[in-house]
Design a protein around this motif. Structure first.
Motif, PDB file in Angstrom:
ATOM      1  N   GLU A  29       0.828  -1.205   0.000  1.00 41.52           N
ATOM      2  CA  GLU A  29       0.000   0.000   0.000  1.00 41.52           C
ATOM      3  C   GLU A  29       0.862   1.255   0.000  1.00 41.52           C
ATOM      4  OE1 GLU A  29      -3.458   2.072   2.837  1.00 41.52           O
ATOM      5  OE2 GLU A  29      -2.754   0.033   3.252  1.00 41.52           O
ATOM      6  N   ILE A  30       0.338   2.332  -0.606  1.00 43.75           N
ATOM      7  CA  ILE A  30       0.955   3.655  -0.546  1.00 43.75           C
ATOM      8  C   ILE A  30       0.034   4.523   0.313  1.00 43.75           C
ATOM      9  CG2 ILE A  30       1.872   5.620  -1.834  1.00 43.75           C
ATOM     10  CD1 ILE A  30       3.232   2.977  -2.558  1.00 43.75           C
ATOM     11  N   ARG A  31       0.436   4.779   1.551  1.00 44.94           N
ATOM     12  CA  ARG A  31      -0.411   5.498   2.503  1.00 44.94           C
ATOM     13  C   ARG A  31       0.247   6.813   2.913  1.00 44.94           C
ATOM     14  NH1 ARG A  31      -3.944   4.038   6.918  1.00 44.94           N
ATOM     15  NH2 ARG A  31      -4.380   2.131   5.700  1.00 44.94           N
ATOM     16  N   ALA A  32      -0.544   7.871   2.995  1.00 43.97           N
ATOM     17  CA  ALA A  32      -0.052   9.161   3.467  1.00 43.97           C
ATOM     18  C   ALA A  32      -0.619   9.449   4.851  1.00 43.97           C
ATOM     19  CB  ALA A  32      -0.439  10.278   2.508  1.00 43.97           C
ATOM     20  N   LEU A  33       0.156  10.173   5.641  1.00 46.65           N
ATOM     21  CA  LEU A  33      -0.287  10.649   6.944  1.00 46.65           C
ATOM     22  C   LEU A  33      -0.175  12.169   6.935  1.00 46.65           C
ATOM     23  CD1 LEU A  33      -1.126  10.017   9.910  1.00 46.65           C
ATOM     24  CD2 LEU A  33       1.317  10.004  10.468  1.00 46.65           C
ATOM     25  N   GLY A  40       1.448  15.232  15.891  1.00 44.32           N
ATOM     26  CA  GLY A  40       1.988  13.978  16.415  1.00 44.32           C
ATOM     27  C   GLY A  40       2.495  13.024  15.349  1.00 44.32           C
ATOM     28  N   LYS A  41       2.597  13.495  14.115  1.00 46.69           N
ATOM     29  CA  LYS A  41       2.939  12.605  12.997  1.00 46.69           C
ATOM     30  C   LYS A  41       4.354  12.032  13.125  1.00 46.69           C
ATOM     31  CE  LYS A  41       2.243  15.811   9.912  1.00 46.69           C
ATOM     32  NZ  LYS A  41       1.995  16.936  10.872  1.00 46.69           N
ATOM     33  N   THR A  42       5.336  12.896  13.346  1.00 43.73           N
ATOM     34  CA  THR A  42       6.715  12.417  13.437  1.00 43.73           C
ATOM     35  C   THR A  42       6.914  11.569  14.691  1.00 43.73           C
ATOM     36  OG1 THR A  42       7.608  14.258  12.136  1.00 43.73           O
ATOM     37  CG2 THR A  42       9.137  13.126  13.618  1.00 43.73           C
ATOM     38  N   ILE A  79      11.707  -2.597   8.495  1.00 40.60           N
ATOM     39  CA  ILE A  79      11.102  -1.264   8.542  1.00 40.60           C
ATOM     40  C   ILE A  79      12.224  -0.237   8.505  1.00 40.60           C
ATOM     41  CG2 ILE A  79       9.676   0.355   9.849  1.00 40.60           C
ATOM     42  CD1 ILE A  79       8.281  -1.988  11.151  1.00 40.60           C
ATOM     43  N   HIS A  80      12.293   0.519   7.425  1.00 40.96           N
ATOM     44  CA  HIS A  80      13.330   1.532   7.266  1.00 40.96           C
ATOM     45  C   HIS A  80      12.661   2.895   7.157  1.00 40.96           C
ATOM     46  CE1 HIS A  80      16.223  -1.636   5.311  1.00 40.96           C
ATOM     47  NE2 HIS A  80      15.671  -2.050   6.432  1.00 40.96           N
ATOM     48  N   ARG A  81      13.416   3.940   7.482  1.00 42.28           N
ATOM     49  CA  ARG A  81      12.816   5.270   7.434  1.00 42.28           C
ATOM     50  C   ARG A  81      13.805   6.309   6.931  1.00 42.28           C
ATOM     51  NH1 ARG A  81      11.608   8.301  12.950  1.00 42.28           N
ATOM     52  NH2 ARG A  81      11.089   9.828  11.364  1.00 42.28           N
ATOM     53  N   THR A  82      13.249   7.393   6.429  1.00 45.15           N
ATOM     54  CA  THR A  82      14.046   8.573   6.120  1.00 45.15           C
ATOM     55  C   THR A  82      13.528   9.699   7.002  1.00 45.15           C
ATOM     56  OG1 THR A  82      12.578   9.409   4.364  1.00 45.15           O
ATOM     57  CG2 THR A  82      14.285   7.825   3.720  1.00 45.15           C
ATOM     58  N   PHE A  83      14.355  10.736   7.145  1.00 41.71           N
ATOM     59  CA  PHE A  83      14.002  11.841   8.021  1.00 41.71           C
ATOM     60  C   PHE A  83      13.796  13.116   7.217  1.00 41.71           C
ATOM     61  CE2 PHE A  83      16.178   8.786  10.628  1.00 41.71           C
ATOM     62  CZ  PHE A  83      15.508   8.818  11.840  1.00 41.71           C
ATOM     63  N   GLN A  84      13.010  14.040   7.808  1.00 45.77           N
ATOM     64  CA  GLN A  84      12.766  15.319   7.139  1.00 45.77           C
ATOM     65  C   GLN A  84      14.079  16.054   6.910  1.00 45.77           C
ATOM     66  OE1 GLN A  84      10.030  17.834   9.220  1.00 45.77           O
ATOM     67  NE2 GLN A  84      10.303  19.556   7.834  1.00 45.77           N
ATOM     68  N   ASP A 168       9.525  10.607   5.976  1.00 48.30           N
ATOM     69  CA  ASP A 168       9.114  11.800   6.699  1.00 48.30           C
ATOM     70  C   ASP A 168       9.454  13.028   5.858  1.00 48.30           C
ATOM     71  OD1 ASP A 168       8.400  13.710   8.529  1.00 48.30           O
ATOM     72  OD2 ASP A 168       9.571  12.891  10.179  1.00 48.30           O
ATOM     73  N   GLU A 169       8.418  13.634   5.278  1.00 47.10           N
ATOM     74  CA  GLU A 169       8.569  14.816   4.418  1.00 47.10           C
ATOM     75  C   GLU A 169       9.579  14.575   3.292  1.00 47.10           C
ATOM     76  OE1 GLU A 169       6.863  17.594   4.558  1.00 47.10           O
ATOM     77  OE2 GLU A 169       5.884  17.502   6.492  1.00 47.10           O
ATOM     78  N   PRO A 170       9.356  13.573   2.447  1.00 56.19           N
ATOM     79  CA  PRO A 170      10.327  13.273   1.386  1.00 56.19           C
ATOM     80  C   PRO A 170      10.480  14.383   0.351  1.00 56.19           C
ATOM     81  CG  PRO A 170       8.296  12.045   1.054  1.00 56.19           C
ATOM     82  CD  PRO A 170       8.197  12.661   2.414  1.00 56.19           C
ATOM     83  N   ALA A 171       9.489  15.283   0.260  1.00 59.20           N
ATOM     84  CA  ALA A 171       9.562  16.372  -0.719  1.00 59.20           C
ATOM     85  C   ALA A 171      10.009  17.684  -0.091  1.00 59.20           C
ATOM     86  CB  ALA A 171       8.201  16.554  -1.395  1.00 59.20           C
ATOM     87  N   SER A 172      10.406  17.656   1.182  1.00 59.27           N
ATOM     88  CA  SER A 172      10.794  18.879   1.881  1.00 59.27           C
ATOM     89  C   SER A 172      11.984  19.552   1.208  1.00 59.27           C
ATOM     90  CB  SER A 172      11.149  18.547   3.336  1.00 59.27           C
ATOM     91  OG  SER A 172      11.604  19.690   4.014  1.00 59.27           O
TER      92      SER A 172
END
Length: 244
Positions: A29-33, A40-42, A79-84, A168-172
């Motif tokens: 799935e491609i889900r947005a928050l 409280g998102k981050t 589970i991997h993540r990127t940061f703003q 987390d904010e990939p387009a920032s």
């Protein structure tokens, strides 16, 4: 479901940042928050990734309770993540940055022998090609444009072969055109590799055009969830988030 979150809570002193959140993501799935600043998102992402310990609730990933695992343990489960705010090694080249991620993911250590330069070379080149950085393998990460640094960040995240990618904010910091191109690249890679993507973004045009489903957070609680048109037409979302 690839991940199920049940009754998740997190407070800091007298402030409740995440309040009784229930959420489930389907595989691929491609889900947005989305939600206002301070919703409280981050913090929610930090709980999933193991950067914070929840006060209550459970995080079930692929049928296993991973609540309270350390970040590296969560990472090794997929589970991997990127940061703003990007955190790259400024003195490493593009090639070295991705190679280091591959060495870490495969539990290999750097050493002084020259053959380490050849380790995972084909894998590095393949990842850089997938994000459009194959022509910049010798450039220092600090010398890249902001858009290319975002691409490098994604290549590093993909090096460990994630199953769920938290963005987390990939387009920032990107221009509207760069943001659109970057999100199309990320989602195209996700579909090609069979990844599940959960992303936070304040650019509503990107969210509603890219996400398959959208969750809305306000004051630590999820107040709405559904298809883009359902969320867009929700009077509650319009009043609380969109300001209408």
């Amino acid at each position: 479901m690839i991940i199920e979150i049940k009754g998740l809570n997190k407070s800091f002193g007298g402030l409740t940042a995440v309040k009784n959140v229930d959420l489930a993501l389907k595989r691929n799935e491609i889900r947005a928050l989305i939600g206002p600043n301070g919703a409280g998102k981050t913090t929610f992402f930090n709980l999933i990734a193991g950067n914070l310990m929840p006060d209550r609730g459970k995080i079930i990933f692929e049928g296993t309770d991973i609540t309270g695992l350390k970040p590296y343990e969560v990472y090794r489960r997929g589970i991997h993540r990127t940061f703003q705010h990007l955190s790259l090694y400024p003195r490493l080249t593009v090639f070295q940055s991705v190679q280091l991620a591959l060495l870490s993911a495969n539990k290999k250590e750097l050493n002084v022998f020259s053959w380490v330069k050849r380790m995972f070379r084909n894998e590095v080149l393949e990842l850089l090609h997938s994000v459009g950085l194959e022509s910049k393998i010798d450039a220092l990460s600090s010398a890249l444009s902001h858009g290319d640094r975002r691409r490098l960040d994604i290549a590093i995240a993909l090096a460990g072969k994630p199953k769920l990618l938290l963005l987390d904010e990939p387009a920032s910091g990107l221009s509207p055109q760069e943001a659109d191109e970057a999100m199309k690249l990320f989602i195209g890679l996700a579909k090609k590799l069979g990844l599940t993507i959960f992303f936070i973004d304040h650019d509503i045009s990107i969210v509603f055009s890219m996400a398959e489903r959208i969750s809305v957070m306000h004051e630590g609680s999820l107040i709405a969830e559904g298809l883009p048109n359902e969320v867009k037409n929700s009077s509650k979302v319009q009043q609380i988030y969109l300001g209408e």
